[in-house]
Enzyme design. Sequence first.
Site, PDB file in Angstrom:
ATOM      1  N   CYS A   1      17.995  21.059   0.181  1.00 45.24           N
ATOM      2  CA  CYS A   1      18.100  21.405  -1.241  1.00 45.24           C
ATOM      3  C   CYS A   1      19.574  21.581  -1.626  1.00 45.24           C
ATOM      4  O   CYS A   1      20.199  22.570  -1.267  1.00 45.24           O
ATOM      5  CB  CYS A   1      17.324  22.682  -1.546  1.00 45.24           C
ATOM      6  SG  CYS A   1      15.555  22.544  -1.243  1.00 45.24           S
TER       7      CYS A   1
ATOM      8  N   PHE B   1      10.585   1.612  14.715  1.00 46.84           N
ATOM      9  CA  PHE B   1       9.638   0.500  14.640  1.00 46.84           C
ATOM     10  C   PHE B   1       9.221   0.021  16.025  1.00 46.84           C
ATOM     11  O   PHE B   1       9.113  -1.191  16.276  1.00 46.84           O
ATOM     12  CB  PHE B   1      10.222  -0.662  13.833  1.00 46.84           C
ATOM     13  CG  PHE B   1      10.461  -0.342  12.388  1.00 46.84           C
ATOM     14  CD1 PHE B   1       9.408  -0.234  11.504  1.00 46.84           C
ATOM     15  CD2 PHE B   1      11.756  -0.132  11.915  1.00 46.84           C
ATOM     16  CE1 PHE B   1       9.631   0.071  10.159  1.00 46.84           C
ATOM     17  CE2 PHE B   1      11.985   0.170  10.574  1.00 46.84           C
ATOM     18  CZ  PHE B   1      10.921   0.269   9.704  1.00 46.84           C
ATOM     19  N   VAL B   2       8.995   0.968  16.927  1.00 47.47           N
ATOM     20  CA  VAL B   2       8.587   0.619  18.294  1.00 47.47           C
ATOM     21  C   VAL B   2       7.099   0.296  18.268  1.00 47.47           C
ATOM     22  O   VAL B   2       6.233   1.164  18.426  1.00 47.47           O
ATOM     23  CB  VAL B   2       8.874   1.777  19.274  1.00 47.47           C
ATOM     24  CG1 VAL B   2       8.552   1.335  20.697  1.00 47.47           C
ATOM     25  CG2 VAL B   2      10.331   2.216  19.176  1.00 47.47           C
ATOM     26  N   ARG B   3       6.783  -0.954  18.043  1.00 49.20           N
ATOM     27  CA  ARG B   3       5.395  -1.412  17.998  1.00 49.20           C
ATOM     28  C   ARG B   3       5.369  -2.935  17.990  1.00 49.20           C
ATOM     29  O   ARG B   3       6.371  -3.583  17.688  1.00 49.20           O
ATOM     30  CB  ARG B   3       4.683  -0.867  16.755  1.00 49.20           C
ATOM     31  CG  ARG B   3       5.301  -1.257  15.418  1.00 49.20           C
ATOM     32  CD  ARG B   3       4.490  -0.681  14.276  1.00 49.20           C
ATOM     33  NE  ARG B   3       4.902  -1.150  12.977  1.00 49.20           N
ATOM     34  CZ  ARG B   3       5.673  -0.486  12.140  1.00 49.20           C
ATOM     35  NH1 ARG B   3       6.144   0.709  12.482  1.00 49.20           N
ATOM     36  NH2 ARG B   3       5.978  -0.971  10.944  1.00 49.20           N
ATOM     37  N   ASP B   4       4.215  -3.477  18.378  1.00 52.60           N
ATOM     38  CA  ASP B   4       4.007  -4.929  18.350  1.00 52.60           C
ATOM     39  C   ASP B   4       5.079  -5.676  19.139  1.00 52.60           C
ATOM     40  O   ASP B   4       5.576  -6.733  18.713  1.00 52.60           O
ATOM     41  CB  ASP B   4       3.964  -5.440  16.904  1.00 52.60           C
ATOM     42  CG  ASP B   4       2.884  -4.764  16.074  1.00 52.60           C
ATOM     43  OD1 ASP B   4       1.820  -4.439  16.646  1.00 52.60           O
ATOM     44  OD2 ASP B   4       3.111  -4.527  14.873  1.00 52.60           O
ATOM     45  N   ASP B   5       5.464  -5.101  20.286  1.00 53.72           N
ATOM     46  CA  ASP B   5       6.409  -5.743  21.213  1.00 53.72           C
ATOM     47  C   ASP B   5       7.789  -5.953  20.583  1.00 53.72           C
ATOM     48  O   ASP B   5       8.484  -6.936  20.869  1.00 53.72           O
ATOM     49  CB  ASP B   5       5.851  -7.087  21.704  1.00 53.72           C
ATOM     50  CG  ASP B   5       6.457  -7.503  23.033  1.00 53.72           C
ATOM     51  OD1 ASP B   5       6.723  -6.614  23.873  1.00 53.72           O
ATOM     52  OD2 ASP B   5       6.676  -8.718  23.244  1.00 53.72           O
ATOM     53  N   ARG B   6       8.194  -5.007  19.731  1.00 56.73           N
ATOM     54  CA  ARG B   6       9.529  -5.084  19.135  1.00 56.73           C
ATOM     55  C   ARG B   6      10.013  -3.670  18.837  1.00 56.73           C
ATOM     56  O   ARG B   6       9.250  -2.720  18.804  1.00 56.73           O
ATOM     57  CB  ARG B   6       9.507  -5.897  17.834  1.00 56.73           C
ATOM     58  CG  ARG B   6       8.685  -5.239  16.718  1.00 56.73           C
ATOM     59  CD  ARG B   6       8.662  -6.104  15.463  1.00 56.73           C
ATOM     60  NE  ARG B   6       7.849  -5.532  14.401  1.00 56.73           N
ATOM     61  CZ  ARG B   6       8.289  -4.659  13.493  1.00 56.73           C
ATOM     62  NH1 ARG B   6       9.561  -4.268  13.521  1.00 56.73           N
ATOM     63  NH2 ARG B   6       7.487  -4.192  12.559  1.00 56.73           N
TER      64      ARG B   6
END
Length: 288
Positions: A119, A260-265
């Site tokens: 704030c 964005f650690v997902r879907d092999d990336r």
Amino acid sequence: MSLVAPITIRKVTGDSIVEKPDLLAVEEPLEIRLGFGPMHDRQQRSVSVTMRTPGHDEELAMGFLYTEGIVHQREDIVSCRHCVQDEAKEGNVLRVELKPDVLVDWARLERNTFTSSSCGLCGKATIEAVMAETAGPVESDLLLDAAILHALPDRVRDAQRAFAYTGGIHAAALFDTDGTILLVREDIGRHNALDKLIGAAFWQGWLPLHTHGVFLSGRIGVELVQKSWKASIGLLGAVGAPSSLAVQMAQEAGITLAGFVRDDRFNIYTEPQRIRVGEQVVLQAPVG
């Protein structure tokens, strides 16, 4: 107390409606009270009320007190237990008794709480406030294979008991360089899940965590980097995106940040040298 609560829902699919049972993540308040002062003049004061999923409440309280700089070692705490005399709040009030010689800096606690709310404070002021509470950037020789990061979302999801039933609860997982999951804590609040995890490590005497990584099931806000810095976590990864201030603080903290650690990336935002992709160690941070 249960992590989940049963409910009857009406499920609509196209033009059809079906009544069926479902489960929700439980959300209830937890008040953390401190017992402090010399033995001849013990006092009590409420320091926080947070909405959380019941379970591992003691670890949540200890993680909060450690990351806020109220306690520094497990020996500062005499006991941590639910209050039973307040029937109206049964199970939702936790009292932490500090050793008589532990001095509480109430002004600092109030400043930290104000800073976390963002704030009227700029990013620089927020980071400087946290830097004043740490010993400097995290020193870590951690080196992690990218394949381990790729595998973490599924490994953590398999360990999330409450998420499997509700789909509405966050997780924080502690892992080593081999990708072994050492601890998983769940809560409806992202910050609470991490506080529970750090509180458990604090009580086990595992801190600092500079040779370990933490994986989060959501996005990375600046408060999560702040807590990780306090615990000297070497690498912080998450399914979601980091905020701009989270990246700035991770740079100052010397923490490797992966989003964005997902879907092999995944994306590397700071301190990339701790991640090895194939046979190559990433030497330069991405631009922009």
